[in-house]
Design an enzyme around this catalytic site. Structure first.
Site, PDB file in Angstrom:
ATOM      1  N   HIS A 116      -6.663 -10.358  -3.612  1.00 31.63           N
ATOM      2  CA  HIS A 116      -5.657  -9.312  -3.391  1.00 31.63           C
ATOM      3  C   HIS A 116      -4.551  -9.330  -4.451  1.00 31.63           C
ATOM      4  O   HIS A 116      -3.382  -9.114  -4.146  1.00 31.63           O
ATOM      5  CB  HIS A 116      -5.033  -9.448  -1.996  1.00 31.63           C
ATOM      6  CG  HIS A 116      -5.919  -8.942  -0.896  1.00 31.63           C
ATOM      7  ND1 HIS A 116      -6.118  -7.606  -0.649  1.00 31.63           N
ATOM      8  CD2 HIS A 116      -6.687  -9.609   0.009  1.00 31.63           C
ATOM      9  CE1 HIS A 116      -6.957  -7.463   0.379  1.00 31.63           C
ATOM     10  NE2 HIS A 116      -7.318  -8.661   0.790  1.00 31.63           N
TER      11      HIS A 116
ATOM     12  N   ARG B 122       0.839  -1.216   0.000  1.00 28.72           N
ATOM     13  CA  ARG B 122       0.000   0.000   0.000  1.00 28.72           C
ATOM     14  C   ARG B 122       0.863   1.250   0.000  1.00 28.72           C
ATOM     15  O   ARG B 122       0.555   2.240  -0.645  1.00 28.72           O
ATOM     16  CB  ARG B 122      -0.937  -0.014   1.197  1.00 28.72           C
ATOM     17  CG  ARG B 122      -2.202  -0.796   0.983  1.00 28.72           C
ATOM     18  CD  ARG B 122      -1.947  -2.236   0.542  1.00 28.72           C
ATOM     19  NE  ARG B 122      -3.156  -3.003   0.386  1.00 28.72           N
ATOM     20  CZ  ARG B 122      -3.707  -3.738   1.351  1.00 28.72           C
ATOM     21  NH1 ARG B 122      -3.142  -3.822   2.529  1.00 28.72           N
ATOM     22  NH2 ARG B 122      -4.814  -4.396   1.119  1.00 28.72           N
TER      23      ARG B 122
ATOM     24  N   GLU C 125      -9.638 -12.852   2.358  1.00 30.75           N
ATOM     25  CA  GLU C 125     -10.574 -11.958   1.687  1.00 30.75           C
ATOM     26  C   GLU C 125     -10.697 -12.219   0.181  1.00 30.75           C
ATOM     27  O   GLU C 125     -10.897 -11.292  -0.597  1.00 30.75           O
ATOM     28  CB  GLU C 125     -10.187 -10.489   1.936  1.00 30.75           C
ATOM     29  CG  GLU C 125     -10.230 -10.136   3.408  1.00 30.75           C
ATOM     30  CD  GLU C 125      -9.828  -8.698   3.701  1.00 30.75           C
ATOM     31  OE1 GLU C 125     -10.554  -8.046   4.444  1.00 30.75           O
ATOM     32  OE2 GLU C 125      -8.789  -8.242   3.190  1.00 30.75           O
TER      33      GLU C 125
ATOM     34  N   ASP D  76      -2.611  -0.815  12.704  1.00 32.31           N
ATOM     35  CA  ASP D  76      -3.060   0.336  11.920  1.00 32.31           C
ATOM     36  C   ASP D  76      -4.203   1.049  12.648  1.00 32.31           C
ATOM     37  O   ASP D  76      -4.646   2.106  12.217  1.00 32.31           O
ATOM     38  CB  ASP D  76      -3.468  -0.055  10.492  1.00 32.31           C
ATOM     39  CG  ASP D  76      -4.402  -1.251  10.440  1.00 32.31           C
ATOM     40  OD1 ASP D  76      -4.644  -1.882  11.488  1.00 32.31           O
ATOM     41  OD2 ASP D  76      -4.887  -1.560   9.337  1.00 32.31           O
TER      42      ASP D  76
ATOM     43  N   ASP E 157       0.121  -7.132  -3.196  1.00 29.94           N
ATOM     44  CA  ASP E 157      -1.299  -6.884  -2.896  1.00 29.94           C
ATOM     45  C   ASP E 157      -1.894  -6.143  -4.077  1.00 29.94           C
ATOM     46  O   ASP E 157      -1.222  -5.925  -5.087  1.00 29.94           O
ATOM     47  CB  ASP E 157      -1.460  -6.103  -1.583  1.00 29.94           C
ATOM     48  CG  ASP E 157      -2.757  -6.479  -0.865  1.00 29.94           C
ATOM     49  OD1 ASP E 157      -3.826  -6.396  -1.495  1.00 29.94           O
ATOM     50  OD2 ASP E 157      -2.699  -6.865   0.312  1.00 29.94           O
TER      51      ASP E 157
ATOM     52  N   TRP F  57      -6.434 -14.099  11.956  1.00 28.96           N
ATOM     53  CA  TRP F  57      -6.570 -12.635  12.003  1.00 28.96           C
ATOM     54  C   TRP F  57      -7.983 -12.164  12.256  1.00 28.96           C
ATOM     55  O   TRP F  57      -8.195 -11.128  12.868  1.00 28.96           O
ATOM     56  CB  TRP F  57      -6.034 -11.998  10.720  1.00 28.96           C
ATOM     57  CG  TRP F  57      -6.918 -12.123   9.506  1.00 28.96           C
ATOM     58  CD1 TRP F  57      -7.001 -13.186   8.662  1.00 28.96           C
ATOM     59  CD2 TRP F  57      -7.853 -11.148   9.014  1.00 28.96           C
ATOM     60  NE1 TRP F  57      -7.917 -12.946   7.679  1.00 28.96           N
ATOM     61  CE2 TRP F  57      -8.455 -11.691   7.863  1.00 28.96           C
ATOM     62  CE3 TRP F  57      -8.222  -9.877   9.430  1.00 28.96           C
ATOM     63  CZ2 TRP F  57      -9.422 -11.012   7.124  1.00 28.96           C
ATOM     64  CZ3 TRP F  57      -9.187  -9.187   8.693  1.00 28.96           C
ATOM     65  CH2 TRP F  57      -9.780  -9.755   7.547  1.00 28.96           C
TER      66      TRP F  57
END
Ligand code: ACM
Length: 763
Positions: free
Chosen positions: A271, A169, A329, A422, A198, A395
């Site tokens: 991702h 990112r 995800e 974060d 990612d 997670w």
């Protein structure tokens, strides 16, 4: 990685308000000021003497641990301008690093006498012994350095003590990554999880697929050209870049010298937008050919060949036994629109797209095993069937990790919210931008990786813990350090120190002592809070508070006019005595600065002025509070009066705080009602030790507000109470993890906690 904001931000194991009380203990610990080693060693025996380390002293090593000797030599030269000589097996040495291969991995024995220092252990143990020694050095020079005589026997609790870094990112340079690893190593963290790919960027050179870096590492450039979708989640528009293979070798060498294992992560099957942008044929094409945001890999032969080629180059670079394949995800429903995936499902007899994910991961597992590597992935790899040899990184809370451990798969615990760095570290409105609700270091520290839901045997599958840093909102190194520190030190201690040896008040004290080292290392850790700031409800006509700060040289700008001060306000040294006449509520802001440019934190305290009165008359009162238990989906406490209680009764003290609640999918509301009996007119403090946002009324005035996150904004009522009975009412949204927590606590102004059996009554 995205962030599932729906994951409930469930309570942490201990209350921040307890910390205030523990400050007294901290003060008594201050006499042991030199022993502030983090993570806490197993055994320290302090002695009276002092060792003095000076220029030209000798570090004696074996050939086998010469690199570690050089590390220590460089550390002392860089940080203290202290120059030692390195000698192989000398007859005389100030510091001797001695290999003892009979020791278990990581364990060491450090012996500091008046005349020499010995560190014994395996090569990693010796390195950890050096880290303890480093923390025993004064944080400022100049040499010679005086070190307190002591012995330390130490060993790690968990083998996996990790910290991740998302370089997709926002890209972080080789030097920045090296500093990240260097800081980890100081705290005996030993796994650097490098999130290399990612949607927003591919960061590792792959010779066979040059476009991955030619195109895939320049996503923000392409976004600015309008050729890539808008990078809506990234602040400052992302940061492009990639690592060449030489860069990676340089990082690996640096990490190895610090006994840090580097875990590369190559994301699949979700991702993967950056890779697909570079090589569109990898993407999951929907059958209509419509263009949508493509970040799912198609489960085609071409994709598997691609991944095997990529992984082959990754494996050639990274000596680590594990390869992280992501797996989180994945938008598996996209596959239902992919002819390739649909054909695969038919061929393999798969009925659900989750099974395609499982198929995908198992193919990759087979390949990794053929290369003598182990697969680790995020907990979604459990869906559709876990690959036989897989290790799970949990997670999405702990459930995946618990399920995997019960199936006897190794697990690394890195659950939301505790391990997500974060998130802001205090009230979001006062902190630099973060993601998710706040996670103060206390929450991290109180996390226990071996869940109570696991048997002793199952708990052995928990290999350790890891803090995660996702970089959507982390655009540069300073901000990165701010987010990760000091929370990473909590991970270090809970990963290394034995459970019995954890002590949050001691840790709080030690943490403050680390700031001297942070300054020495130019590490921009978030500053500690001013102690004792928290919201106050009071009926006093004056409010007084002394602002104290644990770091010498800090300055504060404060205001009582409701406007937050900034760097332009005039600064005062600590301590600051505040003494305000109180006719109305006020808001105190404190802007604290310390050594670094622009290093500051902002705190806020509401002082709410109220009136509370005792009742005129009571009926025939009995000891204890009455309570009602509601089982309902209702979240608004005001609606409870319209719902029938499932259970009602009396909370009899001293057992009163154990409420009969069971963990059910719907909410358990506990409502208590009654009176506080005051025998002696005077000043009192009323708080709640209940963690999940309690709501407490005294004389129908809110004294503890449910809307405040009790972890981040501790609350107390400072009240002058007359002799008599005050009506009290409390609402608590509870489950079994709340059992044993204080619903309320009354203490005198002098801090004497009163026995609830003596002051609580009901009609
Ligand atoms: C994750 O945060 N999606 C692993």
């Amino acid at each position: 990685m995205g962030h599932n904001k729906n994951i409930p931000h469930k309570k942490a194991a201990n209350s921040i308000s307890a910390i205030t009380a523990l400050l007294l203990i901290c003060l008594s610990l201050a006499v042991k000021a030199q022993f502030h080693i983090i993570p806490q060693p197993l055994k320290i025996i302090a002695k009276k003497g002092t060792f003095t380390l000076k220029n030209n002293d000798v570090i004696g090593v074996d050939e086998a641990n010469k690199t570690t000797g050089i590390y220590l030599q460089n550390y002392l030269a860089k940080n203290y301008n202290l120059h030692l000589k390195l000698r192989i097996k000398p007859t005389v040495a100030a510091i001797r690093l001695l290999i003892d291969s009979t020791r278990t991995n990581g364990s060491y024995y450090l012996n500091i006498t008046k005349t020499y220092i010995n560190i014994t252990g395996n090569s990693d143990g010796i390195f950890y012994g050096i880290q303890s020694l480093i923390q025993l050095l004064p944080a400022t020079g100049p040499a010679p350095l005086h070190i307190t005589e002591c012995t330390i026997a130490d060993e790690p609790r968990f083998e996996w003590r990790g910290l991740s870094l998302d370089v997709s990112r926002h890209f972080f340079t080789v030097d920045e990554v090296k500093k990240y690893i260097d800081m980890m190593a100081h705290y005996k963290l030993n796994v650097f999880h490098w999130h290399l790919t990612d949607d927003e960027g591919w960061r590792i050179q792959i010779d066979k697929y040059p476009k991955l870096t030619d195109i895939g590492s320049k996503i923000s450039f392409y976004e600015k050209q309008g050729k890539f979708r808008k990078l809506d989640n990234l602040i400052d528009g992302g940061r492009d870049g990639f690592y060449t293979k030489d860069d990676i070798r340089e990082v690996l060498k640096y990490a190895k010298e610090r006994f840090v294992t580097v875990l590369p992560e190559i994301e699949m099957p979700g991702h993967s937008e950056a890779a697909i942008f570079a090589y569109p044929e990898l993407g999951c094409q929907d059958s209509t050919g419509a263009t949508h945001r493509v970040r799912m890999l198609d489960p085609s032969e071409n994709t598997f060949t691609f991944m095997e080629n990529v992984l082959t180059e990754v494996i050639d670079l990274f000596p680590n036994q594990y390869i992280h394949i992501g797996g989180d995800e994945a938008e598996v429903v996209d596959w239902l629109k992919s002819p390739t995936a649909v054909a695969l499902m038919k061929k393999e007899g798969l009925t659900k797209p989750e099974q395609v994910q499982s198929y995908f991961i198992k193919q990759i597992e087979k390949f990794l095993l053929s290369k003598n590597k182990k697969l680790i992935g995020w907990d979604e790899i459990l869906q559709g069937g876990l690959a036989q040899s897989a290790t799970v990184m949990s997670w999405e809370g702990e459930a995946g990790g618990i399920a995997a451990a019960k199936m006897h798969h190794p697990v690394v615990m890195t659950p939301l919210p505790y391990m997500y760095f974060d998130a802001p570290q205090a009230n979001e409105s006062l902190e630099p931008i973060g993601w998710n609700p706040p996670v103060p270091w206390q929450m991290v520290y109180n996390y226990e990786p071996q869940s109570k839901q696991l048997s002793t045997d199952e708990a052995k599958y928990i290999m350790g813990v890891q803090g995660n840093l996702w970089a959507e909102k982390v655009p540069n190194l300073k901000h990165l350090e701010y987010m990760v520190y000091p929370r990473a030190l909590a991970v270090a201690e809970l990963g290394w120190s034995s459970k019995e040896n954890k002590n949050i008040s001691r840790f709080a004290y030690k943490l403050n002592q680390q700031y001297g080292l942070f300054k020495l290392w130019d590490l921009n850790a978030r500053l500690p809070n001013i102690a004792n700031m928290g919201d106050v409800v009071t009926n006093h006509d004056h409010y007084s508070l002394t602002l104290n700060y644990p770091l010498k040289g800090a300055k504060v700008r404060y205001s009582l006019n409701g406007k937050a001060p900034d760097s332009t306000a005039s600064a005062t040294s600590f301590p600051v005595k505040i003494n305000e006449a109180l006719t109305d509520s006020i808001k105190l802001f404190a802007y604290t600065t310390w050594t670094f440019d622009n290093q500051h934190i902002l705190q806020r305290e509401f002082i709410k002025h109220v009136m509370v009165n005792p009742v005129d008359s009571t009926g025939n009162l009995q000891p204890g509070l009455s309570y009602s238990l509601y089982k309902t989906k209702e979240l608004n406490y005001k609606k409870l009066d319209t719902i029938a209680a499932a259970v009602t009764g009396i909370l009899n003290f001293p057992q009163a705080f154990i409420i009969p609640i069971t963990n059910t999918p719907i909410n358990n509301w506990v409502k208590v009602n009654g009176y506080i009996k005051i025998n002696d007119e005077g000043d009192y403090q009323l708080t709640s030790g209940f963690e999940d946002s309690p709501l407490l009324f005294l004389d129908n005035v809110i004294v503890v507000n449910r809307e405040r996150n009790s972890y981040v904004e501790p609350q107390k009522a400072l009240l002058h109470l007359k002799k008599g009975y005050y009506a009290i009412k409390g609402y608590y949204l509870a489950d079994d993890t709340n059992s044993g927590q204080n619903l309320l606590q009354l203490q005198t102004a002098e801090g004497k906690v009163l026995d609830p059996a003596a002051y609580l009554y009901h009609l």
